[in-house]
Write a protein that holds these residues in place. Structure first.
Motif, PDB file in Angstrom:
ATOM      1  N   LEU A 134     -70.279 -31.106-105.538  1.00 56.28           N
ATOM      2  CA  LEU A 134     -69.438 -30.992-106.736  1.00 56.28           C
ATOM      3  C   LEU A 134     -69.117 -29.526-107.022  1.00 56.28           C
ATOM      4  N   TYR A 135     -70.101 -28.655-106.808  1.00 56.04           N
ATOM      5  CA  TYR A 135     -69.885 -27.217-107.010  1.00 56.04           C
ATOM      6  C   TYR A 135     -68.806 -26.702-106.061  1.00 56.04           C
ATOM      7  N   ARG A 136     -68.893 -27.094-104.802  1.00 54.99           N
ATOM      8  CA  ARG A 136     -67.892 -26.673-103.820  1.00 54.99           C
ATOM      9  C   ARG A 136     -66.497 -27.109-104.248  1.00 54.99           C
ATOM     10  N   GLY A 137     -66.375 -28.350-104.695  1.00 58.49           N
ATOM     11  CA  GLY A 137     -65.066 -28.836-105.121  1.00 58.49           C
ATOM     12  C   GLY A 137     -64.550 -28.103-106.347  1.00 58.49           C
ATOM     13  N   ALA A 138     -65.447 -27.872-107.302  1.00 61.87           N
ATOM     14  CA  ALA A 138     -65.042 -27.177-108.526  1.00 61.87           C
ATOM     15  C   ALA A 138     -64.633 -25.741-108.235  1.00 61.87           C
ATOM     16  N   SER A 139     -65.359 -25.081-107.331  1.00 60.16           N
ATOM     17  CA  SER A 139     -65.030 -23.685-107.023  1.00 60.16           C
ATOM     18  C   SER A 139     -63.651 -23.590-106.355  1.00 60.16           C
ATOM     19  N   ALA A 140     -63.301 -24.584-105.543  1.00 55.65           N
ATOM     20  CA  ALA A 140     -61.972 -24.581-104.922  1.00 55.65           C
ATOM     21  C   ALA A 140     -60.885 -24.759-105.969  1.00 55.65           C
ATOM     22  N   LEU A 141     -61.115 -25.670-106.923  1.00 56.47           N
ATOM     23  CA  LEU A 141     -60.121 -25.918-107.966  1.00 56.47           C
ATOM     24  C   LEU A 141     -59.986 -24.725-108.907  1.00 56.47           C
ATOM     25  N   LEU A 142     -61.089 -24.077-109.186  1.00 54.77           N
ATOM     26  CA  LEU A 142     -61.095 -22.982-110.169  1.00 54.77           C
ATOM     27  C   LEU A 142     -60.861 -21.616-109.540  1.00 54.77           C
ATOM     28  N   ALA A 143     -60.679 -21.575-108.213  1.00 55.13           N
ATOM     29  CA  ALA A 143     -60.524 -20.293-107.519  1.00 55.13           C
ATOM     30  C   ALA A 143     -59.439 -19.410-108.123  1.00 55.13           C
ATOM     31  N   PRO A 144     -58.224 -19.931-108.422  1.00 53.93           N
ATOM     32  CA  PRO A 144     -57.190 -19.054-109.009  1.00 53.93           C
ATOM     33  C   PRO A 144     -57.624 -18.449-110.341  1.00 53.93           C
ATOM     34  N   LEU A 145     -58.316 -19.242-111.173  1.00 53.20           N
ATOM     35  CA  LEU A 145     -58.771 -18.734-112.468  1.00 53.20           C
ATOM     36  C   LEU A 145     -59.854 -17.675-112.277  1.00 53.20           C
ATOM     37  N   MET A 146     -60.799 -17.950-111.363  1.00 50.57           N
ATOM     38  CA  MET A 146     -61.865 -16.988-111.078  1.00 50.57           C
ATOM     39  C   MET A 146     -61.284 -15.677-110.565  1.00 50.57           C
ATOM     40  N   TRP A 147     -60.315 -15.772-109.662  1.00 53.48           N
ATOM     41  CA  TRP A 147     -59.686 -14.583-109.097  1.00 53.48           C
ATOM     42  C   TRP A 147     -58.983 -13.764-110.175  1.00 53.48           C
ATOM     43  N   SER A 148     -58.246 -14.458-111.036  1.00 51.01           N
ATOM     44  CA  SER A 148     -57.524 -13.765-112.101  1.00 51.01           C
ATOM     45  C   SER A 148     -58.486 -12.997-113.009  1.00 51.01           C
ATOM     46  N   LYS A 149     -59.626 -13.606-113.309  1.00 48.95           N
ATOM     47  CA  LYS A 149     -60.593 -12.976-114.218  1.00 48.95           C
ATOM     48  C   LYS A 149     -61.232 -11.743-113.597  1.00 48.95           C
ATOM     49  N   VAL A 150     -61.763 -11.890-112.361  1.00 43.03           N
ATOM     50  CA  VAL A 150     -62.472 -10.758-111.755  1.00 43.03           C
ATOM     51  C   VAL A 150     -61.499  -9.646-111.362  1.00 43.03           C
ATOM     52  N   ALA A 151     -60.300 -10.018-110.898  1.00 46.52           N
ATOM     53  CA  ALA A 151     -59.318  -8.998-110.522  1.00 46.52           C
ATOM     54  C   ALA A 151     -58.890  -8.197-111.746  1.00 46.52           C
ATOM     55  N   GLY A 152     -58.722  -8.897-112.869  1.00 43.49           N
ATOM     56  CA  GLY A 152     -58.327  -8.209-114.096  1.00 43.49           C
ATOM     57  C   GLY A 152     -59.346  -7.178-114.533  1.00 43.49           C
ATOM     58  N   LYS A 153     -60.623  -7.528-114.419  1.00 44.57           N
ATOM     59  CA  LYS A 153     -61.671  -6.586-114.819  1.00 44.57           C
ATOM     60  C   LYS A 153     -61.686  -5.356-113.913  1.00 44.57           C
ATOM     61  N   LEU A 154     -61.514  -5.569-112.616  1.00 44.78           N
ATOM     62  CA  LEU A 154     -61.518  -4.437-111.694  1.00 44.78           C
ATOM     63  C   LEU A 154     -60.306  -3.541-111.910  1.00 44.78           C
ATOM     64  N   ARG A 155     -59.145  -4.154-112.134  1.00 48.42           N
ATOM     65  CA  ARG A 155     -57.932  -3.359-112.377  1.00 48.42           C
ATOM     66  C   ARG A 155     -58.047  -2.550-113.660  1.00 48.42           C
ATOM     67  N   GLN A 156     -58.652  -3.130-114.693  1.00 47.06           N
ATOM     68  CA  GLN A 156     -58.844  -2.395-115.949  1.00 47.06           C
ATOM     69  C   GLN A 156     -59.688  -1.145-115.730  1.00 47.06           C
ATOM     70  N   HIS A 157     -60.562  -1.198-114.755  1.00 46.60           N
ATOM     71  CA  HIS A 157     -61.442  -0.062-114.455  1.00 46.60           C
ATOM     72  C   HIS A 157     -60.757   0.942-113.525  1.00 46.60           C
ATOM     73  N   GLY A 158     -59.541   0.631-113.097  1.00 48.09           N
ATOM     74  CA  GLY A 158     -58.818   1.543-112.216  1.00 48.09           C
ATOM     75  C   GLY A 158     -59.149   1.393-110.751  1.00 48.09           C
ATOM     76  N   VAL A 159     -59.727   0.249-110.356  1.00 53.56           N
ATOM     77  CA  VAL A 159     -60.056   0.024-108.955  1.00 53.56           C
ATOM     78  C   VAL A 159     -58.768  -0.176-108.155  1.00 53.56           C
ATOM     79  N   PRO A 160     -58.571   0.510-107.016  1.00 53.32           N
ATOM     80  CA  PRO A 160     -57.356   0.344-106.215  1.00 53.32           C
ATOM     81  C   PRO A 160     -57.164  -1.110-105.793  1.00 53.32           C
ATOM     82  N   GLU A 161     -55.893  -1.504-105.651  1.00 56.59           N
ATOM     83  CA  GLU A 161     -55.588  -2.907-105.374  1.00 56.59           C
ATOM     84  C   GLU A 161     -56.228  -3.397-104.076  1.00 56.59           C
ATOM     85  N   ALA A 162     -56.266  -2.548-103.058  1.00 56.99           N
ATOM     86  CA  ALA A 162     -56.867  -2.970-101.797  1.00 56.99           C
ATOM     87  C   ALA A 162     -58.338  -3.335-102.000  1.00 56.99           C
TER      88      ALA A 162
END
Length: 433
Positions: A15-43
């Motif tokens: 169930l965790y594996r399935g949920a992580s696949a479904l929620l991947a876009p949301l998870m990515w948006s959240k963690v990427a946003g935090k890194l960008r706010q800190h000035g981390v380069p896009e790469a």
């Protein structure tokens, strides 16, 4: 190691594996946003999707995964020792916070690099493993990502749980999910715990006792905090022969207790100086007013002032100077513990030669404090009265403070010996050249 096929994936893991696949876009948006706010380069932001920004070095590679700053820095001493024992080894550290990445970058041992870890999704973890192909994976403390563990083990990577530490809440939660806990712990070839109690907890969760060993507490062997010797000399000369005690990393709601204890101590020690170093220096104005309201005199470090003969509280409202205060005085109350905040690292005090006072709310270091109190390297206080008594005892009977400091040094020496055993255990799990 027992046959991994005997412990099969559970429904909860699927169930965790399935949920992580479904929620991947949301998870990515959240963690990427935090890194960008800190000035981390896009790469580098895309490292969280498993896209490496550095080449995989030739030779054997040990991968360390840590949660954040404290865990990341705690492995550096171990990496140094491993590198000395096996000069052909290469190292990779993954940690998720920008702060940990910044600090690690300044202290990287030879042949070591840092990356942000992949999200715990099938695609991101697969990209990461396909690129780095680690020969050994070491997970520090309690940062357990199910797919990262299962896919790494499936790729033939021996895994180690290092410096294992679990809160009572985590143990209770995992024990209710015994089958899944057992399945995840079965991914580890070796589990090195901070102490005997953690080994008991892991067994209760389903860990194979044959793979459990007591190891060193890595945080006890981290590099000492930096000290500016010119500042240390300047402040020490300004204080002169006066007795001093330190209240470090205090939080809102704790300074009232500290100041009440200091007022009581001044009755028997009228020239006593309190060095108050709040966890958040931006509270300087608030604390200055609180000290005055308590009827005490103070001077603020942030104004480049030095303590005078009449100064009763030296308010160290600056960043990056805690190592100076620990070097200045061996009698330290660690804040974040007089209330249910979690406490702070006692080993930083001990590495500077000090002994520690803590409140009952230091649950983030509960196992360490229990052991330190048992061996006499630390004491617990619960109120202004007990704090007054503990500080007063160490001031009036300096030999008891010296004994506590000796016990602290002995504890650190034992951790160093156990570190050597940890190095040997990790090297034994590595494939031959």
């Amino acid at each position: 190691m027992s046959d991994q096929s005997q412990v099969r994936p559970t429904l909860l893991y699927h169930l965790y594996r399935g949920a992580s696949a479904l929620l991947a876009p949301l998870m990515w948006s959240k963690v990427a946003g935090k890194l960008r706010q800190h000035g981390v380069p896009e790469a580098r932001v895309r490292e969280r999707q498993g896209y490496a920004t550095l080449p995989r070095p030739a030779g054997r590679l040990i991968w360390f995964h840590a949660a954040s700053v404290g865990e990341s820095l705690s492995v550096l001493t171990l990496i140094h020792r491993l590198g000395e024992a096996a000069p052909d080894l290469e190292f990779l550290i993954t940690s998720g916070t920008p702060t940990s990445a910044d600090l690690i970058a300044k202290r990287l041992p030879p042949r070591t690099r840092h990356q942000f870890p992949p999200l715990d999704t099938g695609a991101a973890v697969a990209r990461f493993l396909n690129h780095w192909k680690p020969d050994l994976g070491v997970f520090v403390e309690s940062e357990l990502w199910p797919q990262m563990l299962v896919r790494a083990r499936g790729a033939g990577v021996p895994l180690v749980l290092l410096n294992a530490r679990l809160s009572p809440k985590s143990v209770a939660s995992w024990t209710k999910r015994h089958a899944t806990a057992r399945f995840l712990l079965d991914q580890f070839a070796l589990m090195l715990t901070q102490n005997a109690q953690t080994a008991v907890n892991l067994k209760a969760m389903g860990a194979d006792p044959a793979r459990l060993k007591e190891g060193s507490n890595l945080k006890a062997l981290s590099d000492p905090l930096p000290v500016d010797q010119n500042t240390l000399t300047e402040v020490r000369n300004a204080i002169g022969p006066r007795p001093v005690w330190v209240a470090s990393s205090t939080h809102e709601g704790e300074e009232e207790t500290v100041l009440a204890a200091h007022k009581a101590l001044l009755v028997d020690h009228p020239d006593l100086l309190l060095l108050l170093a709040p966890r958040h220096p931006n509270r300087g104005d608030q604390l200055e007013a609180m000290i005055a309201e308590a009827g005490l005199t103070s001077i603020r470090r942030s104004r480049d002032a030095l303590p005078r003969t009449s100064t009763q509280v030296y308010l160290a409202d600056t960043l990056g100077e805690v190592g100076i205060w620990y070097s200045l005085c061996p009698l330290v109350l660690l804040g974040g513990s007089l209330r249910e905040i979690g406490g702070h690292n006692p080993f930083e005090v001990m590495q500077a030669g000090g002994a520690v006072l803590t409140g009952p709310g230091g649950y983030n270091f509960a196992e360490s404090f229990a052991e330190l109190i048992e061996v006499g390297a630390a004491k617990e206080v619960t109120s202004a009265e007990t704090l007054t008594h503990a500080v007063g005892a160490w001031l009036t009977e300096p030999h008891t403070l010296d004994t506590a400091r000796d016990r602290a040094r002995g504890f650190l020496a034992r951790q160093s010996d156990q570190m050597d055993q940890t190095v040997t255990a990790l090297l034994e799990l590595l494939p031959q050249k």
